[in-house]
Design a protein around this motif. Structure first.
Motif, PDB file in Angstrom:
ATOM      1  N   LYS A  69      46.740  23.145  54.035  1.00  0.00           N
ATOM      2  CA  LYS A  69      47.686  24.191  53.627  1.00  0.00           C
ATOM      3  C   LYS A  69      49.122  23.807  53.975  1.00  0.00           C
ATOM      4  O   LYS A  69      49.891  24.617  54.506  1.00  0.00           O
ATOM      5  CB  LYS A  69      47.310  25.526  54.279  1.00  0.00           C
ATOM      6  CG  LYS A  69      47.926  26.733  53.584  1.00  0.00           C
ATOM      7  CD  LYS A  69      47.436  28.045  54.165  1.00  0.00           C
ATOM      8  CE  LYS A  69      48.056  29.215  53.429  1.00  0.00           C
ATOM      9  NZ  LYS A  69      47.583  30.522  53.945  1.00  0.00           N
ATOM     10  N   ASN A  88      52.186  23.771  52.564  1.00  0.00           N
ATOM     11  CA  ASN A  88      52.865  24.273  51.373  1.00  0.00           C
ATOM     12  C   ASN A  88      54.351  23.939  51.416  1.00  0.00           C
ATOM     13  O   ASN A  88      54.849  23.323  52.358  1.00  0.00           O
ATOM     14  CB  ASN A  88      52.628  25.775  51.213  1.00  0.00           C
ATOM     15  CG  ASN A  88      53.049  26.565  52.450  1.00  0.00           C
ATOM     16  OD1 ASN A  88      53.932  26.158  53.200  1.00  0.00           O
ATOM     17  ND2 ASN A  88      52.408  27.706  52.659  1.00  0.00           N
ATOM     18  N   MET A  89      55.087  24.375  50.375  1.00  0.00           N
ATOM     19  CA  MET A  89      56.500  24.035  50.289  1.00  0.00           C
ATOM     20  C   MET A  89      57.304  24.683  51.405  1.00  0.00           C
ATOM     21  O   MET A  89      58.270  24.088  51.907  1.00  0.00           O
ATOM     22  CB  MET A  89      57.051  24.452  48.917  1.00  0.00           C
ATOM     23  CG  MET A  89      56.436  23.682  47.740  1.00  0.00           C
ATOM     24  SD  MET A  89      56.644  21.885  47.879  1.00  0.00           S
ATOM     25  CE  MET A  89      58.415  21.744  47.705  1.00  0.00           C
ATOM     26  N   GLU A  90      56.936  25.881  51.810  1.00  0.00           N
ATOM     27  CA  GLU A  90      57.658  26.547  52.890  1.00  0.00           C
ATOM     28  C   GLU A  90      57.522  25.771  54.205  1.00  0.00           C
ATOM     29  O   GLU A  90      58.512  25.577  54.932  1.00  0.00           O
ATOM     30  CB  GLU A  90      57.154  27.979  53.061  1.00  0.00           C
ATOM     31  CG  GLU A  90      57.455  28.911  51.908  1.00  0.00           C
ATOM     32  CD  GLU A  90      56.518  28.754  50.718  1.00  0.00           C
ATOM     33  OE1 GLU A  90      56.779  29.376  49.675  1.00  0.00           O
ATOM     34  OE2 GLU A  90      55.536  28.002  50.828  1.00  0.00           O
ATOM     35  N   ASN A 135      51.291  21.187  49.072  1.00  0.00           N
ATOM     36  CA  ASN A 135      51.325  22.279  48.098  1.00  0.00           C
ATOM     37  C   ASN A 135      50.184  22.190  47.082  1.00  0.00           C
ATOM     38  O   ASN A 135      50.335  22.573  45.927  1.00  0.00           O
ATOM     39  CB  ASN A 135      52.679  22.270  47.365  1.00  0.00           C
ATOM     40  CG  ASN A 135      53.078  23.637  46.867  1.00  0.00           C
ATOM     41  OD1 ASN A 135      52.972  24.622  47.588  1.00  0.00           O
ATOM     42  ND2 ASN A 135      53.529  23.697  45.635  1.00  0.00           N
ATOM     43  N   GLN A 167      52.410  21.972  40.553  1.00  0.00           N
ATOM     44  CA  GLN A 167      53.763  22.372  40.188  1.00  0.00           C
ATOM     45  C   GLN A 167      53.698  23.621  39.326  1.00  0.00           C
ATOM     46  O   GLN A 167      52.860  23.740  38.427  1.00  0.00           O
ATOM     47  CB  GLN A 167      54.454  21.264  39.389  1.00  0.00           C
ATOM     48  CG  GLN A 167      55.462  20.464  40.179  1.00  0.00           C
ATOM     49  CD  GLN A 167      56.175  19.462  39.318  1.00  0.00           C
ATOM     50  OE1 GLN A 167      55.550  18.593  38.693  1.00  0.00           O
ATOM     51  NE2 GLN A 167      57.497  19.533  39.278  1.00  0.00           N
ATOM     52  N   TYR A 211      50.605  26.578  35.994  1.00  0.00           N
ATOM     53  CA  TYR A 211      50.495  25.588  37.067  1.00  0.00           C
ATOM     54  C   TYR A 211      49.809  24.340  36.539  1.00  0.00           C
ATOM     55  O   TYR A 211      48.778  24.422  35.856  1.00  0.00           O
ATOM     56  CB  TYR A 211      49.709  26.154  38.253  1.00  0.00           C
ATOM     57  CG  TYR A 211      50.463  27.209  39.033  1.00  0.00           C
ATOM     58  CD1 TYR A 211      51.189  26.871  40.178  1.00  0.00           C
ATOM     59  CD2 TYR A 211      50.459  28.536  38.626  1.00  0.00           C
ATOM     60  CE1 TYR A 211      51.885  27.833  40.892  1.00  0.00           C
ATOM     61  CE2 TYR A 211      51.160  29.513  39.326  1.00  0.00           C
ATOM     62  CZ  TYR A 211      51.869  29.155  40.460  1.00  0.00           C
ATOM     63  OH  TYR A 211      52.559  30.104  41.166  1.00  0.00           O
TER      64      TYR A 211
END
Length: 490
Positions: free
Chosen positions: A124, A126-128, A185, A189, A260
């Motif tokens: 996990k 992710n982008m954050e 991520n 995209q 996505y």
């Protein structure tokens, strides 16, 4: 997420795997409930296509089994084996690490050397989380990297598994993303197409430079309502220096559409995502992207920790995330790998079989390929799965395991099923769907408030209406004879 297979007979798979062909068999006195038989007949499904095991866990009741010892494809209910094994073998607080290293000094904001990103198999990342990690790197005094961005993807010993391409061969669908030591991520995209005042705009997140957009979407006049399924199509075209996504179709003014795709390999995606965020933060990387291991004399600059395993298995089971399940499966292998294991998938299979043997759970029907159920090869028996659920009920981590499953009529992959029924909110059920499989496995309460372990798996070339049959299994299980204690309360 539950996904599709082309129709495939069980006998064909067993022959392909070299497994014995098992005729449907039931113990003396075992029979399907009449309501379930009626549902099967209504949907023109043969009863021998269904395997069933229901075991009372904390109250009275007669266990029910039917074709319970037949080797069947469990689809995504296989995730229960992977996640329960991980809870006990890795521990509920287990975390993964992602780290940045440097092989040169930092002077006046310049890292004079290479920047290494070492993946630890985080399911996990992710982008954050990546943004926060790069913010920490900026806070560490780095603004410009004079050397290369080096990706260390050596954490897993990757298996050579067959690709799952049974539904048209479109490898860009995110649920088909393979596991990787440096998974960012989920390698997906998001493409957002919107029509503002007659002009169509298309954006991507993350905005990776090697993914280009060819916008051919036609603008339509404004409509009172936007279609839930607008005519917008995305076609990736691979080129030597990246991917061009041709977006075509039509979209009304004031409407938007999100889609996505996974159009890049893991290394290209990871490098592109890092560079995109780093540029937004005002940084530069002057060198190229390449894959290599972190040198022994490199020093760690910053580190990010994943969420705890309990959160990971919730995402896997609630939403049937195939990539995260595969990632967890390989993580088990990597944690317990020995020199005798050729890769981490084989190591995970060995460890899980040994773990089951210590519990006294027979695994003669168990075949694990990637641990997600997105496979034509994976196999269980209904009895074996029910015994695993029975054991998990007694585990110290029972609460974490049970709460990771979808709640009937409320969330996850069960949110639209069994609404306005007596079972709504009373069953934690993992679902499974392939073209030739429908399955449920988990825990359900009866009318007396007692809990049962229940497994129902239907393998059939055309399992249309099978979900209604499996829902009927839960409805019938709920209607146990009312106990004297409940009658007295009334």
């Amino acid at each position: 997420m539950n996904n599709l297979l082309r129709p495939l007979t069980l006998s064909g798979v067993l022959l392909f795997l070299g497994l014995p062909l098992c005729a449907p068999s039931t113990a003396a006195g075992d029979a399907l409930p009449r309501t379930v038989q009626k549902a099967l007949k209504h949907h023109k499904l043969e009863s021998h296509a269904l395997s069933l095991a229901a075991i009372p866990l904390n109250g009275p009741g007669q266990a029910t089994t039917y074709n319970a010892d037949v080797s069947v494809n469990p689809a995504s209910t296989m995730k229960l084996v992977t996640t329960y094994a991980a809870l006990e073998l890795l521990g509920p607080a287990h975390q993964w690490q992602t780290e940045f290293y440097a092989d040169g000094p930092i002077r006046e904001g310049v890292l004079n050397g290479n920047l290494y990103l070492k993946g630890g198999g985080d399911p996990k990342l992710n982008m954050e989380k990546l943004w926060l990690l790069l913010r920490d790197l900026r806070a560490h005094g780095v603004q410009t990297v004079s050397g290369d961005l080096v990706l260390d993807r050596s954490h897993f010993v990757q298996p050579q598994l067959p690709e799952f391409d049974d539904d048209g061969g479109d490898e860009t669908r995110p649920f088909l993303v393979a596991p990787d030591s440096l998974l960012i991520n989920l390698n997906a995209q998001r493409f957002t197409t919107r029509n503002e005042l007659g002009r169509v705009y298309i954006s991507t997140e993350p905005p990776i430079e090697s993914v280009r957009i060819d916008n051919r979407v036609r603008s339509l006049p404004a409509s009172k309502t936007c279609s839930a399924w607008p005519e917008v199509h995305y076609k990736p075209i691979r080129q030597s220096d990246g991917v061009t996504v041709v977006v075509s179709g039509e979209l009304a003014q004031g409407c938007d559409h999100q889609h996505y795709l996974s159009v890049l390999d893991h290394a290209s995606y990871a490098g592109g995502a890092v560079r995109s965020i780093w540029q937004e933060l005002g940084g530069q990387i002057l060198g190229n992207d390449r894959i290599d291991a972190v040198p022994e004399d490199a020093r760690m600059l910053v580190r990010a920790q994943s969420p705890a395993l309990t959160e990971i298995i919730r995402d896997i089971n609630k939403y049937s995330n195939n990539t995260m399940a595969k990632q967890l499966f390989l993580s088990l292998g990597a944690e317990f790998r020995t020199s005798a294991d050729p890769d981490d998938a084989m190591a995970a299979q060995r460890v899980i079989r040994q773990w089951l043997a210590r519990k006294g759970i027979k695994s003669s029907h168990l075949v694990m390929e990637n641990g997600s159920g997105l496979s034509r090869a994976e196999r269980v028996s209904a009895r074996g799965m029910a015994q695993l659920l029975q054991d998990a009920w007694r585990s110290p981590y029972a609460a974490e395991f049970i709460s990771s499953m979808p709640l009937a009529a409320m969330d996850g992959t069960m949110r639209k099923r069994l609404r306005s029924t007596s079972v709504a909110g009373k069953a934690h059920i993992k679902t499974g769907t392939l073209n030739n499989v429908r399955a449920i496995a988990g825990y359900s309460r009866d009318v007396n408030g007692n809990t049962w372990a229940v497994v129902a798996i239907l393998n059939h070339p055309r399992p249309y209406g099978a979900s209604a049959v499996l829902d009927q299994v839960l409805l019938d299980l709920y209607q146990q004879p009312k106990s004297q204690r409940n009658t007295a309360r009334r």
